[in-house]
Design a protein around this motif. Sequence first.
Motif, short mmCIF file in Angstrom:
data_model
loop_
_atom_site.label_atom_id
_atom_site.label_comp_id
_atom_site.label_asym_id
_atom_site.label_seq_id
_atom_site.Cartn_x
_atom_site.Cartn_y
_atom_site.Cartn_z
N TRP A 173 46.17 -54.81 62.68
CA TRP A 173 44.94 -55.08 61.94
C TRP A 173 44.46 -56.51 62.20
N PHE A 219 40.87 -56.58 63.63
CA PHE A 219 39.83 -56.93 62.66
C PHE A 219 39.79 -58.41 62.30
N GLU A 241 40.83 -62.50 58.20
CA GLU A 241 40.08 -62.41 56.94
C GLU A 241 39.90 -60.96 56.50
N LYS A 242 39.41 -60.11 57.40
CA LYS A 242 39.19 -58.71 57.04
C LYS A 242 40.51 -58.00 56.77
N THR A 243 41.56 -58.38 57.48
CA THR A 243 42.88 -57.78 57.25
C THR A 243 43.34 -58.03 55.83
N ILE A 270 41.47 -58.84 53.20
CA ILE A 270 40.57 -58.14 52.28
C ILE A 270 40.97 -56.68 52.15
N MET A 271 41.26 -56.06 53.30
CA MET A 271 41.64 -54.65 53.31
C MET A 271 43.00 -54.43 52.63
N LEU A 304 35.52 -50.37 56.31
CA LEU A 304 36.83 -50.89 55.93
C LEU A 304 36.89 -51.07 54.42
N VAL A 334 36.00 -54.50 52.38
CA VAL A 334 34.81 -55.02 53.06
C VAL A 334 33.59 -54.23 52.60
#
Length: 449
Positions: A162, A166, A169-171, A173-174, A430, A433
């Motif tokens: 991930w 991604f 940051e997005k990892t 958040i997810m 995601l 996100v």
Amino acid sequence: MAKTEDLRMLALDSLLEMQKNETPCHIYIRNVLEAHGYLSVREKNFYRRLTEGTLENRIKLDHVIDIFAKTKTKKMKPMIREILRMGTYQILYMNSVPDRAAVNESVKLAQKRGFYSLKGFVNGILRSISREKDRISFPGRENFTEYISVNYSIPEFLAERWIREFGPEKTEIMAKAFLEVPPLSVRIRRNQSQVIKEMENAGITVVKGPWLPYAFILKGASSVAELEPFRRGDITVQDVSSMLAVEAAGIREGMNILDLCAAPGGKTILAADMLNGTGQVISRDLTESKTMLIGENLMRCGTSNVRVEVRDAAIPDEELFGWADVVIADLPCSGLGVIGRKPDIKYYADQRRIDALSALQKDILKNAVRYLKKDGVLIYSTCTVTEEENLHNVQWIKENLPVRAGDLTEYMPEKLRKEPSLKEGYLQLLPGVYPCDGFFISRFILKNG
């Protein structure tokens, strides 16, 4: 009323059984609660929270236990390891349970299961955790893979990929979103004002869902199956991401729709509703049990323009070649977009499984395009976030099947239309996100000639 120690025993047995047989936790827990219908709502909630919480936080709990145990969790007997996980979860996360009770009940479980000689081991570790719980150290962000893995109980295999796919940051958040209680998302099919008023009178808070006018979130509903609007088919349980997949098809009255791998039937029913009593939907899945579930939901909703069939989507059906205006191929996948609803999925993910699923998806997609009429639309979707099952398959479709990517922009809600990937015919959602499950949607149109 069941004794709390009996509920802990029930949770322990559930965790051991699920881990031994890789039984999906959402199904196992549902079956246990149905078999113990005499439990009060409070007791059911205690069992569910202890079982699901211990399961979804497994990696973090093991980290804490290993700080205080000379014998590390990987080398412990499964029974003792699970008892310690449950005890640690109660100490760290269940404020309604005094630490002393969490320790003592865990020791009792060890004794009752024949591990009398290890009661001191269990007692010592849990008392140390209780005493030091505000000073326990966890990995910092300098090793981001380990930080994500331990703090959010994500296997390193997934954390690494991930972060690569991604970004950090997005990892995070997810990963954080997966630990939150997932919302109860529904579609109100008809009589919207009446249904909302009826549910609010029953003490349920009805919140407007994201993007679509018929999407709503229910808060305070202990069981949707007990709601009268659900029983009479006015509402269906469906995440908004799944609704978007059907919106992407551009269904119009009079069309022929083929829904492959359709259970439990949410997309089938939405497609049938869009047809408004015209055209036809053929809804298929692999087994009798899955098609029975589709049939039950159709009957509850009073949907008549649907034919349900048991069929293996990987085997071509020549009778339907060239029949469909739309084929919905929401295919079997690794499910890594719905970890928040099925937390055990993350522990079974590996490259071999992902590759096998990607190969199966390609086999089904080869057949799916053969069912399309001229200019027919193929919707390929999954509830996962892996490149192999999503972006790589989109590229494979473009290179190997007689279709072209279809611009998704006009079929998506206004708030999503700035996503640059829509013009290329796909959208990756995601969790965290976006306010929905992790989901992938792509649209293709059969080439002429």
